[in-house]
Motif scaffolding. Sequence first.
Motif, PDB file in Angstrom:
ATOM      1  N   HIS A  84      11.225   2.066  -0.493  1.00 47.16           N
ATOM      2  CA  HIS A  84      10.411   3.245  -0.182  1.00 47.16           C
ATOM      3  C   HIS A  84      10.384   3.418   1.338  1.00 47.16           C
ATOM      4  O   HIS A  84       9.442   2.989   2.009  1.00 47.16           O
ATOM      5  CB  HIS A  84       8.984   3.072  -0.722  1.00 47.16           C
ATOM      6  CG  HIS A  84       8.929   2.781  -2.196  1.00 47.16           C
ATOM      7  ND1 HIS A  84       9.081   3.752  -3.162  1.00 47.16           N
ATOM      8  CD2 HIS A  84       8.752   1.604  -2.864  1.00 47.16           C
ATOM      9  CE1 HIS A  84       8.982   3.202  -4.355  1.00 47.16           C
ATOM     10  NE2 HIS A  84       8.787   1.906  -4.200  1.00 47.16           N
ATOM     11  N   TRP A  87       7.167   4.564   3.344  1.00 46.07           N
ATOM     12  CA  TRP A  87       5.904   3.831   3.266  1.00 46.07           C
ATOM     13  C   TRP A  87       5.683   3.035   4.546  1.00 46.07           C
ATOM     14  O   TRP A  87       6.570   2.295   4.997  1.00 46.07           O
ATOM     15  CB  TRP A  87       5.892   2.895   2.071  1.00 46.07           C
ATOM     16  CG  TRP A  87       5.802   3.594   0.747  1.00 46.07           C
ATOM     17  CD1 TRP A  87       6.005   4.918   0.506  1.00 46.07           C
ATOM     18  CD2 TRP A  87       5.513   2.993  -0.514  1.00 46.07           C
ATOM     19  NE1 TRP A  87       5.861   5.187  -0.827  1.00 46.07           N
ATOM     20  CE2 TRP A  87       5.563   4.031  -1.478  1.00 46.07           C
ATOM     21  CE3 TRP A  87       5.233   1.698  -0.926  1.00 46.07           C
ATOM     22  CZ2 TRP A  87       5.317   3.784  -2.833  1.00 46.07           C
ATOM     23  CZ3 TRP A  87       4.993   1.459  -2.267  1.00 46.07           C
ATOM     24  CH2 TRP A  87       5.029   2.496  -3.218  1.00 46.07           C
ATOM     25  N   LYS A  91       0.577   0.791   3.394  1.00 45.67           N
ATOM     26  CA  LYS A  91       0.908   1.054   2.001  1.00 45.67           C
ATOM     27  C   LYS A  91       1.685  -0.109   1.396  1.00 45.67           C
ATOM     28  O   LYS A  91       1.481  -0.484   0.239  1.00 45.67           O
ATOM     29  CB  LYS A  91       1.706   2.347   1.891  1.00 45.67           C
ATOM     30  CG  LYS A  91       0.862   3.606   2.030  1.00 45.67           C
ATOM     31  CD  LYS A  91       1.702   4.842   1.828  1.00 45.67           C
ATOM     32  CE  LYS A  91       0.831   6.095   1.786  1.00 45.67           C
ATOM     33  NZ  LYS A  91      -0.023   6.246   2.953  1.00 45.67           N
ATOM     34  N   TYR A 283       4.654   8.621  -6.771  1.00 45.36           N
ATOM     35  CA  TYR A 283       3.550   9.136  -5.958  1.00 45.36           C
ATOM     36  C   TYR A 283       2.212   8.955  -6.674  1.00 45.36           C
ATOM     37  O   TYR A 283       1.203   8.618  -6.051  1.00 45.36           O
ATOM     38  CB  TYR A 283       3.799  10.609  -5.661  1.00 45.36           C
ATOM     39  CG  TYR A 283       2.851  11.209  -4.649  1.00 45.36           C
ATOM     40  CD1 TYR A 283       3.127  11.141  -3.290  1.00 45.36           C
ATOM     41  CD2 TYR A 283       1.686  11.856  -5.053  1.00 45.36           C
ATOM     42  CE1 TYR A 283       2.261  11.693  -2.349  1.00 45.36           C
ATOM     43  CE2 TYR A 283       0.817  12.406  -4.131  1.00 45.36           C
ATOM     44  CZ  TYR A 283       1.108  12.322  -2.781  1.00 45.36           C
ATOM     45  OH  TYR A 283       0.240  12.861  -1.863  1.00 45.36           O
ATOM     46  N   ARG A 287       2.373   4.551  -5.285  1.00 42.87           N
ATOM     47  CA  ARG A 287       2.203   4.697  -3.836  1.00 42.87           C
ATOM     48  C   ARG A 287       0.730   4.640  -3.454  1.00 42.87           C
ATOM     49  O   ARG A 287      -0.061   5.504  -3.862  1.00 42.87           O
ATOM     50  CB  ARG A 287       2.793   6.032  -3.393  1.00 42.87           C
ATOM     51  CG  ARG A 287       2.744   6.298  -1.893  1.00 42.87           C
ATOM     52  CD  ARG A 287       3.359   7.660  -1.611  1.00 42.87           C
ATOM     53  NE  ARG A 287       3.465   7.926  -0.184  1.00 42.87           N
ATOM     54  CZ  ARG A 287       2.519   8.508   0.539  1.00 42.87           C
ATOM     55  NH1 ARG A 287       1.389   8.869  -0.044  1.00 42.87           N
ATOM     56  NH2 ARG A 287       2.696   8.730   1.826  1.00 42.87           N
TER      57      ARG A 287
END
Length: 410
Positions: A84, A87, A91, A283, A287
């Motif tokens: 990701h 991020w 996160k 999402y 996330r």
Amino acid sequence: MPWKDTRAMDERARFVVAVEAGDEPMAAVCRRFGISRQHGYKWLARWRAEGAAGLADRSRAPLSHPQAVPAERLEACLAVRRAHPTWGPVKVRAYLGRQSPACAWPAASTIGALFDREGLTVKRKLRRRAPPGPPLFAAEAANDVWTIDFKGWFRTGDGTRIDPLTLADARSRYLLRCQAVARPDSEHVWPILDAAFREYGLPLRLRSDNGPPFATVGAGGLSRLAVNAIKAGVTPERIRPGKPQENGRHERMHLTLLRETADPPAASLRAQHARFRAFQATYNNARPHAALDNATPAERYAPSPRSWDGILRSPAPDTDAVVRRVRRNGDIKWRGGTLYLSQALTGEPVGLLETDDGGWTVHYGPVLLGVIDRRGDRLGPPPRQADGSVDDAGRRPRAPQPQQSPHPEP
């Protein structure tokens, strides 16, 4: 005591040579070179053990650190970052903490420094931002406000045009819809809203910008899509023109959407749809979101208790209002003549309420369409406050509705 201001290794070499010569006692040699006897014996021992190499400066860093992060944990952080790329360290740490809560993961600052060392950080340029405008309807609970917008079209690798439409809950950031539409108009957007209403229930308000198909230049800025939303039981609201920061949560989500699904675009329409579906799942469910205390949107969202049966019902005007029905060309009959409102309201009833100064206000459901002056020959815009928002003076009383979702936020 420090060495004299010369090259340190040369001074140390002259010192040990003087000591080894034996012409002076150790204390006298140390005084001549301006060091303590303890310091002198240290360098003499290193000279005898290692030769000239022993006179070089040595690092004082410990060979091992009791609080060093194990290599496997650092590699786990890097693996999440590579999977990701958008991020940040906060996160990544929150995500790993949910995956393995018993593990002591490094601080976000340590993870950020790791990303810097590995070349995984792209520094962003600071931009000057305009101050935020006055707040719109506050989203205190899930389904108080949904936000909707188009991400801006682009083309896939094979040249197909993509118009991504996104629909999100403002409070929980839950992404309700993320899909491409054939055309960005009311006929193609309404079925997506209809499906979302049936699946998740009705929000109190639907926030958008002032572009089509969400708004027009007609009375109240209503488009056919906005009229359908009102008939479904949802109040449309729009940000001020040129003020995207008033819908900043949605705009920020669009930036993440662009980076993760369209930079660069997929090779085909089918592949781009697959990217959108994968992004929506990640999402919502994986996330972490800093504004949610690093929870995921799925952990903070619950469907609305206001279910919808799929029937569009025209809102009833006030009982004390003069009712007129909008004709096919968008006008109403008024005082022996006609008054144009909007073709988006064709066939709909509007209510007119007389004001204290002899004018009239025109309403469609919860929306103030405008004001008719004393002459009665034209519809003017609603009065506005200094910040550009519509003045509440002259509004019709709204139908009772909850200001917060009946269910408590998880």
